[in-house]
Design an enzyme around this catalytic site. Structure first.
Site, short mmCIF file in Angstrom:
data_model
loop_
_atom_site.label_atom_id
_atom_site.label_comp_id
_atom_site.label_asym_id
_atom_site.label_seq_id
_atom_site.Cartn_x
_atom_site.Cartn_y
_atom_site.Cartn_z
N LYS A 17 0.83 -1.22 0.00
CA LYS A 17 0.00 0.00 0.00
C LYS A 17 0.86 1.26 0.00
O LYS A 17 0.64 2.17 -0.79
CB LYS A 17 -0.90 0.07 1.24
CG LYS A 17 -1.83 -1.08 1.44
CD LYS A 17 -2.72 -0.87 2.66
CE LYS A 17 -1.95 -0.85 3.98
NZ LYS A 17 -1.41 -2.15 4.40
N ARG A 92 -9.65 1.10 8.36
CA ARG A 92 -9.28 -0.26 8.75
C ARG A 92 -10.38 -0.95 9.54
O ARG A 92 -10.21 -2.11 9.90
CB ARG A 92 -8.03 -0.20 9.64
CG ARG A 92 -6.73 -0.50 8.92
CD ARG A 92 -5.63 -0.35 9.97
NE ARG A 92 -4.42 -1.06 9.68
CZ ARG A 92 -3.38 -0.54 9.02
NH1 ARG A 92 -3.46 0.66 8.50
NH2 ARG A 92 -2.28 -1.24 8.87
N ARG A 131 12.05 -6.31 4.94
CA ARG A 131 12.18 -4.87 4.71
C ARG A 131 13.24 -4.22 5.59
O ARG A 131 13.79 -3.20 5.22
CB ARG A 131 10.82 -4.19 4.77
CG ARG A 131 10.49 -3.36 5.95
CD ARG A 131 9.20 -2.63 5.71
NE ARG A 131 8.23 -3.02 6.70
CZ ARG A 131 6.94 -2.74 6.64
NH1 ARG A 131 6.46 -2.11 5.63
NH2 ARG A 131 6.16 -3.09 7.60
N ARG A 135 11.29 -1.61 12.28
CA ARG A 135 10.04 -1.22 12.92
C ARG A 135 9.72 -2.17 14.06
O ARG A 135 9.88 -3.38 13.93
CB ARG A 135 8.90 -1.23 11.89
CG ARG A 135 8.62 0.12 11.31
CD ARG A 135 7.64 0.06 10.17
NE ARG A 135 6.36 -0.54 10.53
CZ ARG A 135 5.31 -0.56 9.71
NH1 ARG A 135 5.40 0.00 8.52
NH2 ARG A 135 4.18 -1.12 10.08
N ARG A 146 -1.01 -8.73 13.38
CA ARG A 146 -1.49 -7.76 12.37
C ARG A 146 -2.31 -8.48 11.29
O ARG A 146 -3.31 -7.94 10.83
CB ARG A 146 -0.30 -7.03 11.74
CG ARG A 146 0.29 -5.96 12.68
CD ARG A 146 1.74 -5.65 12.40
NE ARG A 146 1.97 -5.05 11.10
CZ ARG A 146 3.18 -4.97 10.54
NH1 ARG A 146 4.24 -5.46 11.17
NH2 ARG A 146 3.33 -4.38 9.38
#
Ligand code: B4P
Length: 189
Positions: A17, A92, A131, A135, A146
């Site tokens: 996204k 969401r 990635r 984070r 998640r």
């Protein structure tokens, strides 16, 4: 009123996204509104919202609707959103989707166009772990959470947009996916 580009990019965590939203910014000259980025900035700045959100985000849960809805309401009222926006990571929940409808109506805007990126769970896990941005929510436990939260709270939001949502295959090169997204939006740049 001239045509607006009121766009929503949906999809599970890791579906691309954020990546595709940045490309739509270039294509349409509209701002990207990523609630995830805004919340991470709030955490980094140590603001009241950030203090409330940090632990929730770290474990992969959703920040309360009222907090996120207020962030989006204020952001959409800024002048750079006049010609449109690309929302990435919002709505969401069904409550967020209903509030967004209301905000767009209040602001006299056209309804949003929605594109949903479809990617299988094993590929999502692989991308997020690869990635390497460090984070706090990019670990196995938070990723599992998640994905569960996405299935439980966010997937039903697609039904809210059932009449208009365009589902596209999110597997491929980033350029291929950008082409698919722009085609799904009707290429009205
Ligand atoms: P977000 O920041 O929205 O995090 P995300 O869902 O994981 O999406 P992200 O942008 O990181 O992934 P993307 O698909 O772009 O939210 C983080 C947290 O904030 C939430 O868990 C929640 O706590 C809170 N939050 C945010 N919005 C909220 C809301 N509305 N309500 C309540 N809480 C909220 O990118 C994934 C990776 O894939 C990238 O590294 C990219 O390089 C890679 N990638 C992209 N395209 C690819 C491709 N085609 N092939 C291979 N890799 C690709």
């Amino acid at each position: 009123m001239s045509e607006q580009h009121n766009l929503i990019l949906m999809g599970p965590p890791g579906s691309g996204k954020g990546t595709q939203a940045k490309r739509l910014v270039e294509q349409f000259g509209i701002p990207q509104i990523s609630t995830g980025d805004i919340l991470r900035e709030a955490v980094a700045s140590g603001s009241e919202i950030g203090k409330r959100a940090k632990a929730i985000m770290d474990r992969g849960d959703l920040v309360p609707d009222e907090v996120v809805i207020e962030i989006v309401r204020q952001r959409l009222a800024r002048p750079d959103c006049k010609k449109g926006f690309v929302l990435d990571g919002f709505p969401r929940t069904q409550a967020q989707a209903r509030s967004l409808d209301e905000i767009l109506r209040e602001q006299g805007r056209e309804p949003a166009r929605v594109v949903a990126l479809v990617v299988a769970d094993d590929e999502l896990r692989r991308r997020i772990l690869a990635r390497g941005e460090g984070r706090a929510d990019d670990n196995e436990t938070a990723i599992a959470k998640r994905l569960d939260v996405y299935r439980r709270d966010t997937e039903p939001v697609l039904a809210h947009y059932a009449a208009s949502v365009r589902r596209i295959d999110g597997i491929g090169t980033m350029d291929e996916i950008t082409d698919r997204v722009i085609r799904a939006l009707g290429a009205r740049a």
